[in-house]
Design a protein around this motif. Structure first.
Motif, PDB file in Angstrom:
ATOM      1  N   GLU A  72       0.911  -1.307  -0.057  1.00  0.00           N
ATOM      2  CA  GLU A  72      -0.046  -0.114  -0.038  1.00  0.00           C
ATOM      3  C   GLU A  72       0.911   1.123   0.124  1.00  0.00           C
ATOM      4  OE1 GLU A  72      -4.262  -0.290   2.192  1.00  0.00           O
ATOM      5  OE2 GLU A  72      -2.568  -1.056   3.490  1.00  0.00           O
TER       6      GLU A  72
ATOM      7  N   PHE B  57      -0.151  -2.060  -6.016  1.00  0.00           N
ATOM      8  CA  PHE B  57      -1.198  -2.750  -6.733  1.00  0.00           C
ATOM      9  C   PHE B  57      -1.369  -1.986  -7.913  1.00  0.00           C
ATOM     10  CE2 PHE B  57      -2.206  -3.116  -2.155  1.00  0.00           C
ATOM     11  CZ  PHE B  57      -2.012  -4.623  -2.184  1.00  0.00           C
TER      12      PHE B  57
ATOM     13  N   VAL C 205      -8.239  -1.807  -0.860  1.00  0.00           N
ATOM     14  CA  VAL C 205      -7.703  -3.201  -0.312  1.00  0.00           C
ATOM     15  C   VAL C 205      -8.422  -3.649   0.779  1.00  0.00           C
ATOM     16  CG1 VAL C 205      -5.603  -2.520  -1.394  1.00  0.00           C
ATOM     17  CG2 VAL C 205      -5.891  -1.899   0.883  1.00  0.00           C
TER      18      VAL C 205
END
Length: 142
Positions: free
Chosen positions: A85, A90, A102
């Motif tokens: 993150e 991602f 997420v």
């Protein structure tokens, strides 16, 4: 006989012998490896969790690693999730625009860590068994 002098078995593999010995050389089995998008370390595929995006752009956990589409691999660990993150990994790994939500992955990893009980790799779900429709028999292979 091949042009390079070696012989080829019916399966297409060549049989090699150790130099000066009549015994075959020991071969190792191949283990697929993937790179975790959080910590960037390589690990066997069985130790990582696959993430995919659905058609509407939602991030989903692919426990059996069989869903279609581009996937990203991550350790089932909250530290690797936090790293991914922070690095915004991602979007790059899944080739999507904008950061995905997420929360489903975080929930899955939290439940996995709570119920791990000594397991190091994600345990795949049992394959779905075919369900016979009313009045129909399942087809057999024999």
């Amino acid at each position: 006989m091949r042009s390079d002098g070696g012989t080829r078995a019916a399966s297409g593999a060549t049989r090699e012998y150790a130099e000066g010995h009549g015994e075959p050389v020991a071969t190792t089995t191949h283990t697929p490896e993937r790179r975790c998008i959080g910590c960037r370390s390589r690990a066997p595929r069985a130790q990582l969790l696959r993430l995919v995006t659905s058609a509407d752009g939602e991030l989903m956990v692919d426990v059996r690693a069989t869903m279609p589409g581009r996937g990203a691999w991550i350790h089932p660990d909250s530290a690797c999730l936090a790293l991914a993150e922070r690095r915004r990994a991602f979007g790059r790994a899944l080739r999507i625009s904008g950061p995905p939500d997420v929360a489903p992955v975080r929930d899955w990893i939290a439940s996995y860590e709570a119920g791990r009980g000594g397991h190091e790799a994600p345990v795949p779900a049992e394959p779905a068994r075919p369900i016979a429709k009313a009045g129909r028999k399942l087809m057999g292979t024999r």
